[in-house]
Design a protein around this motif. Sequence first.
Motif, mmCIF file in Angstrom:
data_model
loop_
_atom_site.group_PDB
_atom_site.id
_atom_site.type_symbol
_atom_site.label_atom_id
_atom_site.label_comp_id
_atom_site.label_asym_id
_atom_site.label_seq_id
_atom_site.Cartn_x
_atom_site.Cartn_y
_atom_site.Cartn_z
ATOM 1 N N PRO A 174 33.457 24.273 36.418
ATOM 2 C CA PRO A 174 33.895 25.457 37.172
ATOM 3 C C PRO A 174 34.676 26.486 36.366
ATOM 4 O O PRO A 174 35.346 26.171 35.393
ATOM 5 C CB PRO A 174 34.767 24.864 38.272
ATOM 6 N N ILE A 175 34.553 27.728 36.836
ATOM 7 C CA ILE A 175 35.244 28.872 36.252
ATOM 8 C C ILE A 175 35.875 29.667 37.396
ATOM 9 O O ILE A 175 35.239 29.905 38.415
ATOM 10 C CB ILE A 175 34.251 29.784 35.509
ATOM 11 N N CYS A 176 37.119 30.084 37.194
ATOM 12 C CA CYS A 176 37.819 30.896 38.182
ATOM 13 C C CYS A 176 37.967 32.299 37.625
ATOM 14 O O CYS A 176 38.372 32.482 36.476
ATOM 15 C CB CYS A 176 39.196 30.303 38.467
ATOM 16 N N VAL A 177 37.634 33.318 38.423
ATOM 17 C CA VAL A 177 37.710 34.708 37.984
ATOM 18 C C VAL A 177 38.488 35.513 39.020
ATOM 19 O O VAL A 177 38.252 35.395 40.215
ATOM 20 C CB VAL A 177 36.289 35.304 37.822
ATOM 21 N N ARG A 178 39.418 36.349 38.516
ATOM 22 C CA ARG A 178 40.147 37.285 39.379
ATOM 23 C C ARG A 178 40.080 38.665 38.771
ATOM 24 O O ARG A 178 40.121 38.818 37.554
ATOM 25 C CB ARG A 178 41.617 36.894 39.479
ATOM 26 N N ASP A 179 40.005 39.673 39.599
ATOM 27 C CA ASP A 179 39.999 41.054 39.137
ATOM 28 C C ASP A 179 41.415 41.596 39.263
ATOM 29 O O ASP A 179 41.819 42.044 40.329
ATOM 30 C CB ASP A 179 39.021 41.879 39.978
ATOM 31 N N CYS A 180 42.166 41.528 38.176
ATOM 32 C CA CYS A 180 43.558 41.973 38.235
ATOM 33 C C CYS A 180 43.720 43.447 37.902
ATOM 34 O O CYS A 180 44.830 43.943 37.794
ATOM 35 C CB CYS A 180 44.431 41.105 37.350
ATOM 36 N N THR A 181 42.618 44.168 37.757
ATOM 37 C CA THR A 181 42.729 45.618 37.642
ATOM 38 C C THR A 181 42.617 46.233 39.029
ATOM 39 O O THR A 181 42.775 47.424 39.193
ATOM 40 C CB THR A 181 41.626 46.201 36.728
ATOM 41 N N ASP A 182 42.348 45.398 40.013
ATOM 42 C CA ASP A 182 42.197 45.862 41.394
ATOM 43 C C ASP A 182 43.094 45.023 42.298
ATOM 44 O O ASP A 182 42.633 44.298 43.158
ATOM 45 C CB ASP A 182 40.729 45.769 41.815
ATOM 46 N N ASP A 183 44.394 45.069 42.064
ATOM 47 C CA ASP A 183 45.407 44.376 42.870
ATOM 48 C C ASP A 183 45.267 42.864 42.885
ATOM 49 O O ASP A 183 45.655 42.205 43.852
ATOM 50 C CB ASP A 183 45.398 44.905 44.311
ATOM 51 N N CYS A 184 44.726 42.270 41.852
ATOM 52 C CA CYS A 184 44.603 40.809 41.731
ATOM 53 C C CYS A 184 44.089 40.167 43.020
ATOM 54 O O CYS A 184 44.740 39.341 43.639
ATOM 55 C CB CYS A 184 45.908 40.170 41.306
ATOM 56 N N ARG A 185 42.901 40.566 43.388
ATOM 57 C CA ARG A 185 42.297 40.013 44.598
ATOM 58 C C ARG A 185 42.208 38.498 44.521
ATOM 59 O O ARG A 185 42.507 37.895 43.505
ATOM 60 C CB ARG A 185 40.898 40.597 44.792
ATOM 61 N N SER A 186 41.765 37.887 45.592
ATOM 62 C CA SER A 186 41.594 36.442 45.633
ATOM 63 C C SER A 186 40.625 36.015 44.543
ATOM 64 O O SER A 186 39.683 36.739 44.219
ATOM 65 C CB SER A 186 41.046 36.002 46.990
ATOM 66 N N PRO A 187 40.818 34.825 44.000
ATOM 67 C CA PRO A 187 39.912 34.360 42.946
ATOM 68 C C PRO A 187 38.518 34.064 43.484
ATOM 69 O O PRO A 187 38.345 33.733 44.654
ATOM 70 C CB PRO A 187 40.579 33.082 42.442
ATOM 71 N N GLU A 188 37.540 34.210 42.613
ATOM 72 C CA GLU A 188 36.177 33.798 42.917
ATOM 73 C C GLU A 188 35.867 32.644 41.987
ATOM 74 O O GLU A 188 36.268 32.651 40.822
ATOM 75 C CB GLU A 188 35.181 34.929 42.685
ATOM 76 N N TYR A 189 35.163 31.658 42.484
ATOM 77 C CA TYR A 189 34.841 30.476 41.698
ATOM 78 C C TYR A 189 33.347 30.412 41.436
ATOM 79 O O TYR A 189 32.540 30.692 42.314
ATOM 80 C CB TYR A 189 35.286 29.212 42.445
#
Length: 73
Positions: free
Chosen positions: A26-41
């Motif tokens: 598994p890999i966890c990804v978050r977009d922290c350039t857009d208010d650190c939304r919920s992670p996507e896995y």
Amino acid sequence: MSTTVPTPDADETCAYCGSRIFDHDPICVRDCTDDCRSPEYFCNYACLSAHIDEHDLTTGDACEWNPDESDCC
């Protein structure tokens, strides 16, 4: 930028293919350039790569190198 994300549930599914992430790598990804939304896995790098390609997420996001400029990204 470092961010801590809690361990997902054992039955968490891949955002791309729907497989259980812990049955794979598994890999966890978050977009922290857009208010650190919920992670996507994602269950592996192949699904992450396919998701990126499918949604054109790299279009316009790469810096451009100019040999005449001294500050490169």
